[in-house]
Design a protein around this motif. Sequence first.
Motif, mmCIF file in Angstrom:
data_model
loop_
_atom_site.group_PDB
_atom_site.id
_atom_site.type_symbol
_atom_site.label_atom_id
_atom_site.label_comp_id
_atom_site.label_asym_id
_atom_site.label_seq_id
_atom_site.Cartn_x
_atom_site.Cartn_y
_atom_site.Cartn_z
ATOM 1 N N PHE A 1 0.839 -1.194 0.000
ATOM 2 C CA PHE A 1 0.000 0.000 0.000
ATOM 3 C C PHE A 1 0.876 1.246 0.000
ATOM 4 O O PHE A 1 1.832 1.362 0.762
ATOM 5 N N TYR A 2 0.522 2.192 -0.854
ATOM 6 C CA TYR A 2 1.141 3.517 -0.828
ATOM 7 C C TYR A 2 0.179 4.505 -1.475
ATOM 8 O O TYR A 2 -0.674 4.139 -2.282
ATOM 9 N N HIS A 3 0.324 5.770 -1.086
ATOM 10 C CA HIS A 3 -0.481 6.835 -1.691
ATOM 11 C C HIS A 3 0.188 7.244 -3.009
ATOM 12 O O HIS A 3 1.343 7.690 -3.002
ATOM 13 N N PRO A 4 -0.487 7.105 -4.145
ATOM 14 C CA PRO A 4 0.165 7.328 -5.436
ATOM 15 C C PRO A 4 0.654 8.748 -5.668
ATOM 16 O O PRO A 4 1.531 8.968 -6.491
ATOM 17 N N GLU A 5 0.115 9.720 -4.925
ATOM 18 C CA GLU A 5 0.555 11.105 -5.133
ATOM 19 C C GLU A 5 1.793 11.452 -4.292
ATOM 20 O O GLU A 5 2.472 12.441 -4.560
ATOM 21 N N THR A 6 2.102 10.627 -3.276
ATOM 22 C CA THR A 6 3.254 10.918 -2.401
ATOM 23 C C THR A 6 4.205 9.739 -2.244
ATOM 24 O O THR A 6 5.333 9.930 -1.787
ATOM 25 N N MET A 7 3.767 8.519 -2.544
ATOM 26 C CA MET A 7 4.503 7.269 -2.348
ATOM 27 C C MET A 7 4.640 6.902 -0.865
ATOM 28 O O MET A 7 5.430 6.026 -0.508
ATOM 29 N N GLU A 8 3.863 7.567 0.001
ATOM 30 C CA GLU A 8 3.888 7.250 1.427
ATOM 31 C C GLU A 8 3.028 6.023 1.696
ATOM 32 O O GLU A 8 1.924 5.885 1.162
ATOM 33 N N THR A 9 3.519 5.106 2.515
ATOM 34 C CA THR A 9 2.791 3.886 2.838
ATOM 35 C C THR A 9 1.767 4.158 3.931
ATOM 36 O O THR A 9 1.548 5.311 4.339
ATOM 37 N N ASN A 10 1.161 3.071 4.426
ATOM 38 C CA ASN A 10 0.229 3.191 5.542
ATOM 39 C C ASN A 10 0.927 3.612 6.831
ATOM 40 O O ASN A 10 0.289 4.044 7.793
ATOM 41 N N ILE A 11 2.256 3.510 6.871
ATOM 42 C CA ILE A 11 3.037 4.001 8.010
ATOM 43 C C ILE A 11 3.475 5.428 7.699
ATOM 44 O O ILE A 11 4.234 5.641 6.744
ATOM 45 N N PRO A 12 3.021 6.424 8.435
ATOM 46 C CA PRO A 12 3.418 7.806 8.150
ATOM 47 C C PRO A 12 4.939 7.968 8.123
ATOM 48 O O PRO A 12 5.644 7.408 8.956
ATOM 49 N N HIS A 13 5.416 8.693 7.093
ATOM 50 C CA HIS A 13 6.841 8.998 6.919
ATOM 51 C C HIS A 13 7.669 7.801 6.440
ATOM 52 O O HIS A 13 8.893 7.892 6.404
ATOM 53 N N LEU A 14 7.015 6.698 6.085
ATOM 54 C CA LEU A 14 7.704 5.549 5.480
ATOM 55 C C LEU A 14 7.253 5.453 4.025
ATOM 56 O O LEU A 14 6.061 5.295 3.749
ATOM 57 N N TYR A 15 8.194 5.563 3.102
ATOM 58 C CA TYR A 15 7.892 5.687 1.676
ATOM 59 C C TYR A 15 8.457 4.506 0.881
ATOM 60 O O TYR A 15 9.414 3.852 1.306
ATOM 61 N N LEU A 16 7.863 4.284 -0.275
ATOM 62 C CA LEU A 16 8.366 3.305 -1.236
ATOM 63 C C LEU A 16 8.771 4.020 -2.516
ATOM 64 O O LEU A 16 8.133 4.997 -2.919
ATOM 65 N N ALA A 17 9.816 3.505 -3.177
ATOM 66 C CA ALA A 17 10.264 4.106 -4.435
ATOM 67 C C ALA A 17 10.785 3.009 -5.351
ATOM 68 O O ALA A 17 11.465 2.083 -4.907
ATOM 69 N N GLY A 18 10.445 3.109 -6.627
ATOM 70 C CA GLY A 18 10.985 2.182 -7.613
ATOM 71 C C GLY A 18 10.185 0.898 -7.759
ATOM 72 O O GLY A 18 9.000 0.827 -7.429
ATOM 73 N N VAL A 19 10.868 -0.125 -8.224
ATOM 74 C CA VAL A 19 10.233 -1.389 -8.612
ATOM 75 C C VAL A 19 9.507 -2.062 -7.456
ATOM 76 O O VAL A 19 8.504 -2.747 -7.663
ATOM 77 N N VAL A 20 9.992 -1.880 -6.227
ATOM 78 C CA VAL A 20 9.387 -2.535 -5.075
ATOM 79 C C VAL A 20 7.907 -2.201 -4.938
ATOM 80 O O VAL A 20 7.137 -2.966 -4.343
ATOM 81 N N CYS A 21 7.468 -1.083 -5.509
ATOM 82 C CA CYS A 21 6.068 -0.660 -5.404
ATOM 83 C C CYS A 21 5.101 -1.626 -6.080
ATOM 84 O O CYS A 21 3.903 -1.620 -5.781
ATOM 85 N N GLY A 22 5.588 -2.444 -6.996
ATOM 86 C CA GLY A 22 4.703 -3.296 -7.784
ATOM 87 C C GLY A 22 4.353 -4.626 -7.174
ATOM 88 O O GLY A 22 3.543 -5.361 -7.732
ATOM 89 N N GLY A 23 4.960 -4.985 -6.030
ATOM 90 C CA GLY A 23 4.701 -6.301 -5.470
ATOM 91 C C GLY A 23 5.144 -7.395 -6.425
ATOM 92 O O GLY A 23 6.236 -7.345 -6.992
ATOM 93 N N LYS A 24 4.283 -8.387 -6.627
ATOM 94 C CA LYS A 24 4.607 -9.461 -7.576
ATOM 95 C C LYS A 24 4.598 -8.973 -9.017
ATOM 96 O O LYS A 24 5.189 -9.617 -9.895
ATOM 97 N N ASP A 25 3.927 -7.859 -9.261
ATOM 98 C CA ASP A 25 3.853 -7.315 -10.625
ATOM 99 C C ASP A 25 5.108 -6.482 -10.897
ATOM 100 O O ASP A 25 5.066 -5.250 -11.007
ATOM 101 N N THR A 26 6.231 -7.180 -11.014
ATOM 102 C CA THR A 26 7.518 -6.491 -11.127
ATOM 103 C C THR A 26 7.707 -5.785 -12.462
ATOM 104 O O THR A 26 8.673 -5.040 -12.628
ATOM 105 N N HIS A 27 6.781 -6.023 -13.402
ATOM 106 C CA HIS A 27 6.884 -5.356 -14.708
ATOM 107 C C HIS A 27 6.264 -3.949 -14.688
ATOM 108 O O HIS A 27 6.402 -3.215 -15.669
ATOM 109 N N LEU A 28 5.606 -3.570 -13.611
ATOM 110 C CA LEU A 28 4.886 -2.298 -13.592
ATOM 111 C C LEU A 28 5.829 -1.098 -13.491
ATOM 112 O O LEU A 28 5.566 -0.044 -14.062
ATOM 113 N N TRP A 29 6.888 -1.267 -12.713
ATOM 114 C CA TRP A 29 7.794 -0.147 -12.452
ATOM 115 C C TRP A 29 9.203 -0.502 -12.892
ATOM 116 O O TRP A 29 9.666 -1.623 -12.713
ATOM 117 N N PHE A 30 9.900 0.467 -13.465
ATOM 118 C CA PHE A 30 11.287 0.306 -13.866
ATOM 119 C C PHE A 30 11.931 1.680 -13.805
ATOM 120 O O PHE A 30 11.283 2.660 -13.407
#
Length: 320
Positions: free
Chosen positions: A273-302
Motif C-alpha cells: 500500500f502507498y499513496h500514489p501522489e506521495t509514495m507514502e505507505t500506511n506508516i506515516p513517513h515511510l515511503y516506497l520508491a521504484g520497482v518494489v512498489c509493484g509487489g509481484k507485478d515487477t513489470h509495472l515499475w522500472f
Amino acid sequence: MEILDILIIGGGPIGLNCALEAQKNNLTYLIVEKGTIVNSLYHYPLYMRFFSTAEKLEIDEIPFISAAPKPGRQEALEYYQGIARQKNINIHLYEKVLKVSKNNEVFEIETSKSTYLANNVIISTGFYDIPNMMNIPGENLPKVQHYYTEPYPYAKQKVVVIGSSNSAVDAALETYRKGAEVTMIIRDSGISESVKYWVKPDIENRIAEGSIKAHFNAEIIEIKENSVIFRDKDGQTHEIENDFVLAMTGYLPDFDFLRNSGIELQGEGLNPFYHPETMETNIPHLYLAGVVCGGKDTHLWFIENSRVHAEMIIGSILSK
C-alpha cells in the motif's frame, strides 16, 4: 545519536535519485545498501542491453552518454557509480538493513553493522534478490541456476531454459551461439510480447528453424541429475537429457521485510500500500520508491517510469 532527515534503503538508480533530491533540498540523508552501488545492475547478464534509450535512464538531469542506441550493463554501471562518486553521495555499502521500527515519531533502523535514527525512511530495494521458485523436486540441485551472467560455461552442454521473458530469451540465444544444445520450456503459448522488439524475431526464427527447441504450454515438473521431466500441452510427460537448467522464472521483492516494517500488502499480487501522489505507505513517513512498489507485478515499475518517485517523496517530506 544523530537523527537523519531521511534514511534510504537501497542504492540502486532510484535510491540514488532520492539521495540527489535530498541533497538539493539540504536534507540530511544516508543510503544503506547491502551490496555495491546499483547492486542489481551489477548482477545483470554481462552483455545485457536495456530496452530503454540512454536519456530515459538518466537521473537528476545528468546526461547519460552511450555509444549505442540502447545502453548496456557496463555503461549503466559507469553512469550510476560515476554519479555516486561525483556527487559524493552519502552511502554505506555491504551493509544489510535487518529491521525498521518506529518509536514515537522516529524510525530506528537496525543493520548488519549499526543502528540509525531517522525521521523518514525510503525503501527502494528493487526485486532482483529473491528468485520466484518453482517449488518442484530437484530445483535445489547445483546444476539449476536462477541467475544468468554469460554463456561460456554452457558450451557443448544440454541446456534447458525455463521461461520466455527477456532474460530467458537472452540466455537461450547466447548459449545456443556458444554451442549449447538449447531447449526452452514455456508455460505460455508463445514468446512473451514484452521481449525486446529487436530480439523477438531472432528467437522466433531460431525456434522455427529448429536450432533452438521450444515446448509451449508446457511446464517442468522434476529436475534430475542428468535429465529433466516436463509436461506438454496435452498432459503427456517427457524426460530429456540435461546438463544445466537456467530457470528464468522471475524475481520478487522481499515481502517479509515489507511486512515486518508494517507495510500492508494487498491482494494476490501482494501489492504494498502507498499513496500514489506521495509514495507514502500506511506508516506515516515511510515511503516506497521504484520497482518494489509493484509487489509481484515487477513489470509495472522500472527506472524509466519511477524516476519521478524521488521528487514526489521529497516534496511530501518538505510539505510536513
